[in-house]
Motif scaffolding. Structure first.
Motif, PDB file in Angstrom:
ATOM      1  N   MET A   1       0.832  -1.033   0.082  1.00  0.00           N
ATOM      2  CA  MET A   1      -0.020  -0.106   0.180  1.00  0.00           C
ATOM      3  C   MET A   1       1.020   1.318   0.143  1.00  0.00           C
ATOM      4  SD  MET A   1      -2.950   0.754   2.869  1.00  0.00           S
ATOM      5  CE  MET A   1      -4.352   0.992   2.033  1.00  0.00           C
ATOM      6  N   LEU A   2       1.619   1.474   1.055  1.00  0.00           N
ATOM      7  CA  LEU A   2       2.547   2.644   1.306  1.00  0.00           C
ATOM      8  C   LEU A   2       3.988   2.168   1.130  1.00  0.00           C
ATOM      9  CD1 LEU A   2       2.608   5.905   1.602  1.00  0.00           C
ATOM     10  CD2 LEU A   2       3.125   5.287   3.962  1.00  0.00           C
ATOM     11  N   GLU A   3       4.912   2.660   0.287  1.00  0.00           N
ATOM     12  CA  GLU A   3       6.299   2.180   0.279  1.00  0.00           C
ATOM     13  C   GLU A   3       6.957   3.344   0.089  1.00  0.00           C
ATOM     14  OE1 GLU A   3       7.128  -0.800  -2.583  1.00  0.00           O
ATOM     15  OE2 GLU A   3       8.726  -1.353  -1.267  1.00  0.00           O
ATOM     16  N   ILE A   4       7.897   3.456   1.108  1.00  0.00           N
ATOM     17  CA  ILE A   4       8.865   4.809   1.132  1.00  0.00           C
ATOM     18  C   ILE A   4      10.313   4.127   0.999  1.00  0.00           C
ATOM     19  CG2 ILE A   4       9.839   6.455   2.692  1.00  0.00           C
ATOM     20  CD1 ILE A   4       7.173   6.594   4.241  1.00  0.00           C
ATOM     21  N   LYS A   5      10.992   4.678   0.032  1.00  0.00           N
ATOM     22  CA  LYS A   5      12.380   4.284  -0.223  1.00  0.00           C
ATOM     23  C   LYS A   5      13.247   5.319  -0.211  1.00  0.00           C
ATOM     24  CE  LYS A   5      11.605   0.179  -3.201  1.00  0.00           C
ATOM     25  NZ  LYS A   5      11.187  -0.217  -4.453  1.00  0.00           N
ATOM     26  N   ASP A   6      14.402   5.039   0.488  1.00  0.00           N
ATOM     27  CA  ASP A   6      15.725   5.628   0.900  1.00  0.00           C
ATOM     28  C   ASP A   6      15.301   7.185   0.657  1.00  0.00           C
ATOM     29  OD1 ASP A   6      18.247   5.817   0.994  1.00  0.00           O
ATOM     30  OD2 ASP A   6      18.780   5.776  -0.983  1.00  0.00           O
ATOM     31  N   LEU A   7      14.427   7.775   1.677  1.00  0.00           N
ATOM     32  CA  LEU A   7      13.817   8.833   1.642  1.00  0.00           C
ATOM     33  C   LEU A   7      14.818  10.080   2.349  1.00  0.00           C
ATOM     34  CD1 LEU A   7      11.368  10.576   0.794  1.00  0.00           C
ATOM     35  CD2 LEU A   7      10.513  10.447   3.198  1.00  0.00           C
ATOM     36  N   TYR A   8      15.156  11.133   1.792  1.00  0.00           N
ATOM     37  CA  TYR A   8      15.856  12.292   2.547  1.00  0.00           C
ATOM     38  C   TYR A   8      15.057  13.589   2.414  1.00  0.00           C
ATOM     39  CZ  TYR A   8      20.085   9.627   2.285  1.00  0.00           C
ATOM     40  OH  TYR A   8      21.191   8.471   2.537  1.00  0.00           O
ATOM     41  N   VAL A   9      15.039  14.319   3.466  1.00  0.00           N
ATOM     42  CA  VAL A   9      14.271  15.430   3.626  1.00  0.00           C
ATOM     43  C   VAL A   9      14.908  16.518   4.471  1.00  0.00           C
ATOM     44  CG1 VAL A   9      11.880  16.555   4.271  1.00  0.00           C
ATOM     45  CG2 VAL A   9      12.101  14.000   3.629  1.00  0.00           C
ATOM     46  N   ASN A  10      15.269  17.513   3.891  1.00  0.00           N
ATOM     47  CA  ASN A  10      15.991  18.572   4.684  1.00  0.00           C
ATOM     48  C   ASN A  10      15.406  19.800   5.035  1.00  0.00           C
ATOM     49  OD1 ASN A  10      17.925  16.831   3.796  1.00  0.00           O
ATOM     50  ND2 ASN A  10      18.998  18.275   2.441  1.00  0.00           N
ATOM     51  N   GLN A  15      19.897  18.113   7.509  1.00  0.00           N
ATOM     52  CA  GLN A  15      19.185  16.732   6.893  1.00  0.00           C
ATOM     53  C   GLN A  15      18.525  16.274   8.041  1.00  0.00           C
ATOM     54  OE1 GLN A  15      21.987  14.062   5.492  1.00  0.00           O
ATOM     55  NE2 GLN A  15      22.375  15.394   3.541  1.00  0.00           N
ATOM     56  N   ILE A  16      17.225  16.134   7.868  1.00  0.00           N
ATOM     57  CA  ILE A  16      16.353  15.676   9.028  1.00  0.00           C
ATOM     58  C   ILE A  16      16.010  13.968   8.743  1.00  0.00           C
ATOM     59  CG2 ILE A  16      14.124  16.051  10.218  1.00  0.00           C
ATOM     60  CD1 ILE A  16      15.853  18.457  10.339  1.00  0.00           C
ATOM     61  N   ILE A  17      15.651  13.913   7.655  1.00  0.00           N
ATOM     62  CA  ILE A  17      15.288  12.215   7.373  1.00  0.00           C
ATOM     63  C   ILE A  17      16.544  11.944   6.508  1.00  0.00           C
ATOM     64  CG2 ILE A  17      13.700  10.668   6.068  1.00  0.00           C
ATOM     65  CD1 ILE A  17      12.594  11.966   8.744  1.00  0.00           C
ATOM     66  N   GLN A  18      16.989  10.831   6.864  1.00  0.00           N
ATOM     67  CA  GLN A  18      18.249  10.487   6.215  1.00  0.00           C
ATOM     68  C   GLN A  18      18.387   8.974   5.789  1.00  0.00           C
ATOM     69  OE1 GLN A  18      21.724  12.112   8.001  1.00  0.00           O
ATOM     70  NE2 GLN A  18      20.651  12.668   9.872  1.00  0.00           N
ATOM     71  N   GLY A  19      17.718   8.840   4.582  1.00  0.00           N
ATOM     72  CA  GLY A  19      17.591   7.527   4.192  1.00  0.00           C
ATOM     73  C   GLY A  19      16.579   6.532   4.524  1.00  0.00           C
ATOM     74  N   VAL A  20      15.354   6.855   4.769  1.00  0.00           N
ATOM     75  CA  VAL A  20      14.418   6.177   5.295  1.00  0.00           C
ATOM     76  C   VAL A  20      13.600   5.260   4.457  1.00  0.00           C
ATOM     77  CG1 VAL A  20      12.195   6.318   6.385  1.00  0.00           C
ATOM     78  CG2 VAL A  20      13.873   7.330   7.629  1.00  0.00           C
ATOM     79  N   LYS A  52       8.524  19.460   0.936  1.00  0.00           N
ATOM     80  CA  LYS A  52       9.008  18.721  -0.282  1.00  0.00           C
ATOM     81  C   LYS A  52      10.245  17.746   0.286  1.00  0.00           C
ATOM     82  CE  LYS A  52       9.300  21.031  -4.517  1.00  0.00           C
ATOM     83  NZ  LYS A  52       7.733  21.470  -4.456  1.00  0.00           N
ATOM     84  N   ILE A  53      10.550  16.634  -0.495  1.00  0.00           N
ATOM     85  CA  ILE A  53      11.482  15.847  -0.276  1.00  0.00           C
ATOM     86  C   ILE A  53      12.585  16.347  -1.171  1.00  0.00           C
ATOM     87  CG2 ILE A  53       9.601  13.997   0.066  1.00  0.00           C
ATOM     88  CD1 ILE A  53      10.864  12.522  -2.461  1.00  0.00           C
ATOM     89  N   ASN A  54      13.719  15.610  -0.661  1.00  0.00           N
ATOM     90  CA  ASN A  54      15.219  15.788  -1.466  1.00  0.00           C
ATOM     91  C   ASN A  54      15.440  14.956  -2.402  1.00  0.00           C
ATOM     92  OD1 ASN A  54      15.426  17.709   1.230  1.00  0.00           O
ATOM     93  ND2 ASN A  54      16.771  18.688  -0.173  1.00  0.00           N
ATOM     94  N   SER A  55      15.313  13.760  -1.865  1.00  0.00           N
ATOM     95  CA  SER A  55      15.310  12.319  -2.764  1.00  0.00           C
ATOM     96  C   SER A  55      14.688  11.261  -2.009  1.00  0.00           C
ATOM     97  CB  SER A  55      17.015  12.117  -2.934  1.00  0.00           C
ATOM     98  OG  SER A  55      17.350  11.697  -1.980  1.00  0.00           O
ATOM     99  N   GLY A  56      14.519  10.110  -2.978  1.00  0.00           N
ATOM    100  CA  GLY A  56      13.846   8.913  -2.591  1.00  0.00           C
ATOM    101  C   GLY A  56      12.383   9.088  -3.072  1.00  0.00           C
TER     102      GLY A  56
END
Ligand SMILES: Nc1ncnc2c1ncn2[C@@H]1O[C@H](COP(=O)(O)OP(=O)(O)O)[C@@H](O)[C@H]1O
Ligand SMILES: [Mg+2]
Length: 234
Positions: A1-10, A15-20, A52-56
């Motif tokens: 259903m929900l799939e989060i891959k290698d998420l980075y958010v600054n 850098q707050i979220i680092q590869g979740v 906004k996300i940075n990557s992932g």
């Protein structure tokens, strides 16, 4: 259903979220636990399109959510009960609830959903015409949950629903979340109340400084010595 891959958010240079990476399967209840400042709310804002996300990637039922605005994301059935409730205190309980059904689909079902919400939380029916700001903290949290339900969610995400509540009200809140799950809504519960959150969940993730440090079956996590030491004071 929900799939989060290698998420980075600054936030700026931070850098707050680092590869979740994490998944929530249809019908599951997932708890994401972690201390204050770990990045839980930032992660949820990214899911809901408020940050906004940075990557992932964040994919829900095959749809890339990172390309959509918050209201489109809600249309797909991903709905949040935000941290701090975010009610309109001068509007009535019922008006606040109805705000949850502003989208076309939910609006058509408004009457039935409202009845469902009032059946689940009869206190709210009694207070329907009172201003939301006049309610107790626990009741305001119920309004926030009700407003989320009014949006007909497939995935309902709770950001620290028990924060600031007494142990008794916390139990009531978790009972309500359990009922919502039984009614077929997939749930992602974000909490600092590690014990309660993991007791209810199927699986859990621990977020530490923007990184998933532990994950697994919730019952296994509750037995984990490191988790017990760090979060349960044992
Ligand atoms: N709007 C913002 N601007 C800058 N930094 C922020 C902002 N919101 C949160 N942060 C920072 O991001 C980190 C994670 O915050 P948050 O996601 O709210 O954590 P949690 O929900 O786990 O308590 C914190 O260090 C916080 O200071
Ligand atoms: Mg938070």
């Amino acid at each position: 259903m929900l799939e989060i891959k290698d998420l980075y958010v600054n936030y700026g240079n931070l850098q707050i979220i680092q590869g979740v990476s994490m998944t929530v399967k249809d019908g599951e209840m997932i708890s994401l636990v972690g201390s204050n400042g770990a990045g839980k709310t930032t992660l949820l804002k990214a899911i809901s399109g408020l940050k906004k996300i940075n990557s992932g990637s964040i994919v829900f039922d095959g749809v890339d959510l990172t390309k959509l605005n918050p209201s489109k994301i809600a249309e797909h059935g991903v709905v949040q009960v935000p941290e701090g409730r975010k009610l309109f205190p001068d509007m009535s309980v019922q008006e606040n609830l109805e705000l949850g059904s502003y989208l076309k689909g939910p609006k058509q079902k408004r009457k039935d959903t409202l009845e469902y919400v009032y059946n689940m939380m009869p206190d709210l029916k009694v207070k329907a015409k009172q201003s939301a700001g006049s309610l107790s903290g626990g009741q305001q949290q119920m309004v926030a949950i009700g407003r989320g339900l009014m949006c007909c969610p497939k995935l309902l995400i709770f950001d620290e629903p028990s924060i600031g509540l007494s142990p008794l009200l916390t139990d009531i809140m978790f009972d309500i979340i359990e009922k919502v799950k039984k009614d077929g809504v997939t749930i992602m519960l974000v909490e600092q109340n590690v014990q309660n959150a993991l007791k209810l969940a199927d699986r859990g993730y621990v977020l530490e400084q923007g990184i998933i440090s532990m994950e697994g079956k919730a019952s296994d996590l509750l037995q984990d010595e490191n988790l017990k030491k760090a979060y349960l004071g044992m």
